[in-house]
Each structure stands twice: as C-alpha cells, then as structure tokens.
Design an enzyme around this catalytic site. Sequence first.
Site, PDB file in Angstrom:
ATOM      1  CG  HIS A  75      -1.655   1.372   1.454  1.00 52.97           C
ATOM      2  ND1 HIS A  75      -2.698   1.731   0.576  1.00 52.97           N
ATOM      3  CD2 HIS A  75      -1.429   2.350   2.454  1.00 52.97           C
ATOM      4  CE1 HIS A  75      -3.068   3.044   0.951  1.00 52.97           C
ATOM      5  NE2 HIS A  75      -2.335   3.223   2.156  1.00 52.97           N
ATOM      6  CG  ASP A 104       6.832  17.039 -26.860  1.00 54.84           C
ATOM      7  OD1 ASP A 104       6.976  16.739 -25.624  1.00 54.84           O
ATOM      8  OD2 ASP A 104       6.553  16.282 -27.852  1.00 54.84           O
ATOM      9  CD1 TRP A 139       6.155   3.797   4.337  1.00 50.63           C
ATOM     10  CD2 TRP A 139       7.494   4.455   2.714  1.00 50.63           C
ATOM     11  NE1 TRP A 139       6.704   5.154   4.744  1.00 50.63           N
ATOM     12  CE2 TRP A 139       7.288   5.693   3.480  1.00 50.63           C
ATOM     13  CE3 TRP A 139       8.269   4.866   1.285  1.00 50.63           C
ATOM     14  CZ2 TRP A 139       7.834   6.857   3.232  1.00 50.63           C
ATOM     15  CZ3 TRP A 139       8.840   6.127   1.017  1.00 50.63           C
ATOM     16  CH2 TRP A 139       8.691   6.998   2.331  1.00 50.63           C
ATOM     17  CB  SER A 169      10.892   5.829 -14.372  1.00 51.66           C
ATOM     18  OG  SER A 169       9.758   6.674 -14.450  1.00 51.66           O
ATOM     19  CB  SER A 170      11.923   9.365 -10.468  1.00 51.29           C
ATOM     20  OG  SER A 170      10.748   8.832 -10.278  1.00 51.29           O
ATOM     21  CG  HIS A 253      11.934  15.130   5.186  1.00 50.71           C
ATOM     22  ND1 HIS A 253      10.987  14.574   5.838  1.00 50.71           N
ATOM     23  CD2 HIS A 253      11.462  16.266   4.680  1.00 50.71           C
ATOM     24  CE1 HIS A 253       9.911  15.571   6.251  1.00 50.71           C
ATOM     25  NE2 HIS A 253      10.388  16.737   5.342  1.00 50.71           N
ATOM     26  CD  GLU A 255       9.599  10.252  -2.916  1.00 49.86           C
ATOM     27  OE1 GLU A 255      10.423  10.395  -3.768  1.00 49.86           O
ATOM     28  OE2 GLU A 255       8.340   9.840  -3.327  1.00 49.86           O
ATOM     29  CE1 TYR A 257       8.242  19.524   2.814  1.00 50.97           C
ATOM     30  CE2 TYR A 257      10.457  18.722   3.354  1.00 50.97           C
ATOM     31  CZ  TYR A 257       9.236  19.180   3.781  1.00 50.97           C
ATOM     32  OH  TYR A 257       9.232  19.490   5.149  1.00 50.97           O
ATOM     33  CB  SER A 268      -0.073  28.062  -6.844  1.00 48.20           C
ATOM     34  OG  SER A 268       0.330  27.867  -5.463  1.00 48.20           O
ATOM     35  CG  HIS A 302      11.741  15.254  10.884  1.00 44.34           C
ATOM     36  ND1 HIS A 302      11.531  16.376  10.185  1.00 44.34           N
ATOM     37  CD2 HIS A 302      11.354  14.166  10.130  1.00 44.34           C
ATOM     38  CE1 HIS A 302      11.114  16.179   9.076  1.00 44.34           C
ATOM     39  NE2 HIS A 302      10.789  14.980   8.902  1.00 44.34           N
ATOM     40  CG  HIS A 303      11.437  10.658   8.880  1.00 47.14           C
ATOM     41  ND1 HIS A 303      10.321  10.480   8.411  1.00 47.14           N
ATOM     42  CD2 HIS A 303      12.025  11.870   8.008  1.00 47.14           C
ATOM     43  CE1 HIS A 303      10.031  11.280   7.401  1.00 47.14           C
ATOM     44  NE2 HIS A 303      10.738  12.145   7.244  1.00 47.14           N
ATOM     45  CB  THR A 328       4.553  24.634   5.066  1.00 45.88           C
ATOM     46  OG1 THR A 328       6.073  24.105   4.680  1.00 45.88           O
ATOM     47  CG2 THR A 328       3.512  23.901   4.480  1.00 45.88           C
ATOM     48  CE  LYS A 331       5.083  27.062  -1.341  1.00 47.18           C
ATOM     49  NZ  LYS A 331       5.150  25.835  -2.424  1.00 47.18           N
ATOM     50  NE  ARG A 450       3.451   3.753  10.256  1.00 45.46           N
ATOM     51  CZ  ARG A 450       4.301   4.252   9.593  1.00 45.46           C
ATOM     52  NH1 ARG A 450       5.322   5.125  10.227  1.00 45.46           N
ATOM     53  NH2 ARG A 450       4.009   4.556   8.225  1.00 45.46           N
TER      54      ARG A 450
END
Lengths: 613, 205
Positions: A75, A104, A139, A169-170, A253, A255, A257, A268, A302-303, A328, A331, A450
Amino acid sequence: MAAITDVLARPTGYSGIWSWLTTVDHKRIGLLYGFSAFAFLLIGGIEAGVMRMQLSQADNSLVDPATFNQMFTMHGTTMIFMAIMPLSAAFFNLIVPLAIGARDVAFPRLNAFSYWAFLFGALLMHSSFLVNQVPDAGWFSYANLTEKPFSGNDAMDFWALGLQVLGISSLAAGFNFIVTIINMRAPGMHLMRMPVFIWMTLITSILLVLAFPVITVGLIELTMDRNFGTHFFIPASGGDPILWQHLFWVFGHPEVYILILPAMGIVSEVFPTFSRKPLFGYPFIVFSGIVIGMMGWAVWSHHMFTVGLGSIATSVFVITTMLIGVPTGVKIFNWIATMWGGSITFSTSMLFAIGFVALFIVGGLSGVSHAVAPSDRQQQDTYYIVAHLHYVLFGGSLMGLFAGVYYWFPKFTGKLISEKLGKWHFWLFFIGMNVTFFPMHFVGLNGMPRRIYTYSSDYGWEWLNMLSSAGYFIIFLGVIIFMVAFVRAMRNGRPSGHDPWDAPGLEWSISSPPPEYNFAEIPQVEGLDHYWIMKRRAAAEGNPITRPEPHVDPRTIHMPSPSYWPLIVAFGTIWLAGGLLTHYALSFMGGIIVIIGIVGWGNEPPTARDPQH
Amino acid sequence: MAHAAEHEYTTTGLNHRKLLMWVFLGSDCMFFASLIATYMVYRGQSLNGPYPIDIIDVPLTTISTFVLLMSSFAMVQALSATNANNQRGIRIWLFVTIILGGIFIAFQAYEFNAFKNEGLTLGVNLFGATFFTLTGFHGAHVALGLIWLTALLILGFKGRLSPATSLDVEIAALYWHFVDIVWIVIFTLLYLIAGFDTGPAIAAG
C-alpha cells in the site's frame, strides 16, 4: 549501426495501438501516466481496504499477519511511487509545455522512456504477487529486517529492483523537466513570470535528481547484501542498520516534498482563477517553495528521533523541522489571502483546492507536533503518524491533484465534468477522509502501534477503528462517483470551449484539446498571468477574445517523430532487473537489448526526414 | 545526430543536451557522495582483515591516477582539434584518450585481482564491501566513457566530427572530466588518507 535502425522502419501515423506505444507527444505520455497511475491508485486503495477490514474489529482473523505485512508494505510503496508520483508526472507532462509556450519537452523520446520504465518497474514489483513473494518489510524497509536471515525469499529483491527501475524513470523525467523549464520557455517568460505550478515542477525535478541517487545507492547496497555476500547492514559483521535509515531518509524527506510541491503548484493555479484575482504574494510563494526545497535536505533525522542519535543531533533536527513549517505557513496564508476579497466561484476544482488547504493545515499541525522530539517519542510508530501522513498525502497531495484533474480536464478533452457529480465526489472524499483518518489521531495517542495486524478488545480501540473502516467506504464511494463522472464526461460531457474558467495561463489560449503542435506561433509573453493580460487588453479595445488561437496545417510544423527505441530500452532495462531475480543470463540479454536500443536511439534523428520535402 | 539542435532557440542560449549533461552530473555527484559517505562511515569498522595498510598500494595507484589525469588532457586536445577542424588531431587525441582510459581500467583490473588474491573480497569485511562497491562503480563509469569515446572515434574516422558537431565531443568531454574529478576525490580519501588504516582500534582512537 545503420542496419539496426533500418530493421525497424520509423513508426508513422497517429492512431491505433502502435501510435500509443511509440508516441513521444507530451500530451499522450501525460495521459498514459495519468491512467496508469490511477490504476495503481485503485490497487493501493484495495490494499488499504483489506487492512481496514481486518482492523475494523478487535481480534479479527480476516487475513493472517503475513498477508497484512504485505498489504501495508505494498500500500505504502504503491501509493507513493506508483500513484502520487506518476500522477504528478502526468501533470508535469500535460501542463508544462503548454504553460511555458513550448511545443514539447526538451527530450521527447527520453520522456517516453520515463513512462515505460515507470510502467515496467511498477509491473515488476507487482509481479511478486504472481509468485507469492510479496514485499513485506514496510515501505521504508528498515535494515536488517530486509536481509536474508529475516527475509529469505525473493520478496525484498522484487522491492529493491522494482524501486530501482522506478528511480531510473523518475531521474530521466527529472532531467527532462529541468532542461525543459530552464531552456524552453517562450520569449518573455522570465523566471518570475512562470506560473507557480511550473516553479514547483522545477523544484520537484531538482529534488528528484538529487534525492534519487541516494536511495539508488541504498538499494544497491541492500541488493549486494542479499545477493553478493556483502554485509553493509548486518551488525554481526560490523555493518550498521542505521546507515540504511540515514540513506533512506536523506532520500525520503526530500521525497515528501516531491509528493507535495506539485499539488501546491496546482492549487496555486486554481485559487487565482476561481477567485478572479492574481495570486497574492507570488514571489513569496515561489521563494517559500525554493526554501522548502533546500530545507527539505536538513530535516531527515526527525524520522529517527527514537534511534538515539544524541541530544545535539536531535536538537538540531528539532529546530530545522520547526523552521520548515514557516515557508509552508507562508504559502497557506498567501492562498487564503488570494481568496480574500475575491469573487469566488465554488467549482469542484476550487472545492478540492480549499479542501487541500484545510486538510493540509491539520496535517501540518500534527507534523509540527512530531518536530518536538520528546512528544515524538510518544508518537513514533503509532497511528498518530499514520493520521499525520494521510492528512498530508491524501488530504494534501491527492486533493490537490484532483483539483488539477477537474481544472484541466476541459483542456484535454474539450468537455466539462458534471459539477454535480464532481461536488458529490469532493464531499464524499472530504468527509470520508476525515472519518477515516481523524480517529487515528486518538487511537495513536492511546498507544495503538502501526503495522499490527490485530489488537485486543481490552484496549478500547475498537469503535474508533470501526469508524475508520466505515470512512473507507465513504472514500470508496467517492472514487466510484469520480469514475462515473469521468466516463460520462468523456462520452457526452458538455463542450467546454477553449477557456471555460476564464483562466490566466498560456495553456488556455489554444483550442481544447490542444493541437498536436500546441502553439502554431510561439507566444510572446508579457507578464505573469499572460492570458489575462491579453484578454483584458482585447476587451478594452472592444473586440474581446472568444476563440482559441487558430489551427494551422500540422505538416508545416516539424514535430518530433514517434519512435520504438524508448520502449525497447525500457524493455531491456526491466529484463536486466528481472534477470537478477531469476537468472543472470536474462540480465545479460537485457543488457544487450539496452545497448542495441541506445545505439538505435542515437542513430535516429529526433525528427524523421519528411518524404514530402 | 544533432545538426538541427545546434541552431534552435533556447531560453538560456545553452544547448539542451549540454544542459542535460550538467544536470546529470549534478545527480551523479549525489550518487558518488552516497557511496563515499558509506565508505567513510565504515572506515575502520572492519572486524577482521585484510585492512587497508595490508594491501593498498599507493605508488601503483598514483601511476594509474596520473594516467587518468593525462587522459583528461588528451580529451581537451581532442575537443580543441575538433573546434579547429583538425581531422588528424581529432583521431589521434581521441585514440590517446581511449588508450589512457583503458590503461587505467587495466590497472584497476590488476589491483582488484591482486586484492582478491590477498584475501580481500566483497564479503570478507566492510572494507572489502565499501572499497569494491565504490571503486567498482567508478570503474563502470570509466568503462561507459570508453564505449562512448570509441563511438566518437568511429565518427571521427568517418569524418563526421567537425566544428559544427563539436558539441558531441564537448558533452562526452564533460562526462570524462567529471569521472576524473571523482577519481581525484576517491584517490585522496581511499588511498592517501585512509590507505594506511590498520585495524578498528586506530580509527576509534
């Protein structure tokens, strides 16, 4: 070499299955990305459903613990790498060239390769279901649970290799969009005239190309541990499982964002259009995005507050994590100020954007509470974290992406989605997601961990879990209504015209759906919100713009030709990765296919010579 | 390959492919940074030998480092010959670049083999794992560069390299110099600084 190129005649034509397999048109690739990602969103959603059903009652035995592990692993992996990221990539593809006035992307064939590598990588990982060796270590797959002694079958190899291909790919997509945005803007579109969505795409792409190599190295080390006898993450041989955590979160991290910035870009665009006001504080939003992109590199630990990195390291990461809340917040205030005093239309797209802000605030506040290390020690690995991450990923990213779906759907189909069904979709999503995830704050703080497959009824978590599971069905209904609305709009939606929302962006000045070449004439951009400027001036002169830019004979414009090679190289890549799971001879063949593909690619001009000339 | 691309309009005036190469190199920096970080984190953490002091041969690798640096010099000459449309020079200098790069790879193959004979393998300790992974991926980058340069040399013999297509050479040169620079970092850290490490006790103190 020329012989290789000649074996495969250049594909021609713009219909039929081969036209899709060989397309290099950014709009078609965007649609392929979008539909594939939606399919994976459904798969990830079904996996979530299995978990919710299992947890709806205490001491339940619907699925066994092993299956439950597979469900939460797949998941998370699916939703992040195969649903939200490619959905964002779909918008990059669909919107970026149109919004910067280009025909293009910079490298159309590389773009096609990105899509096929994504699809094959995702299929490789999901093929683990066929052999019942489904990844099951979560994950973020913490070492050394992922090592051979604890994960003996090939499941973690499926995970590592599939993710590796998705990473390729990314990376390819990231390179492509950085070059496209830096180098292919229409004349007059200075950096500070770029729509915010384009800015956020640029920042996301930079994060992609800098963050993915880190996880690539982590995955290489994991793969080598599992297959080639190294001991990178095995403590008995001196290895350090914490290194995996560092490598994972130095990638992980940024990731986060990568997942949220595209959605921030989309809303926006939506807020100014439906508030009939230019975006409030455009430079602040842009620079906040840049600051988020930079500071995203300084918060990864912080993880890992409960790892025990020492009080100095922990304090530093507490402070940086609290600080990153500031841009943040900037915004959020700017979006609210954009609506303030505006003439607001509560269209479906606008509702999703407002929902995004509301839910993201909730997720942001719980996020700040994790920043406080002592309180995080209580929250670590509980459902409180699950609540937080779903408020920012579902309430944030996904709501923002759906705002984009409703906003740009008319552009690519020339039709309107029913507002009635769209609003049903929004309210089911908004209510359903709160019913599902809000109770998780409470069960989490009450101590529910979890990733447990069941719990005793003594804990008193049962009715809140039941509530969460009920919320799942509300969301599920919302997805069905979305699909109905989408199909109905495709079949017989009302014609939208080229500019149904009276929007500011360049993409709305051309017809819907856009012609293959996008812009017959590359526009000269005069400012931020260029199309508003044009429309206002035309109206002041007494002949308002009511029609899109006229079409021209497509043969007069040279567009990149379709190509087989991206598909072949992606095919070789997945063969190479798949061979590592089965037999190295297959990898060798895959390598040869990749080399042939690259030679053919290099020998083929981007645009086929036109026989008529 | 890129006849039309040279003259097309770009916002910055930079060619797309050249910009792509720069962005790729930025990304590759993070790749090597992660591998190097792994090496440095595990420096002195091996539980058993062989340790660097037992097998690292600094003088030998100094020679191969010099050879690789000279290949960068030859690469510069090849690009300059391309810009001057000196067809003979293009072929000679590309050939020299490839030979020097090949010698570097040969040194590495010899070194890997010698280390293996002295008992250093991927699995024997963390030094082996991190050393072979880092230098192996660097070697793979050099090998890829050699294939690329060979393709350019074939084009050179066909007379297809000229000032009009010098970008093809320039982009390969960017990559080649980058691989060299990474080696300078690796050589400094793995050989000059960490090459004399003995056992875990030294690094801990």
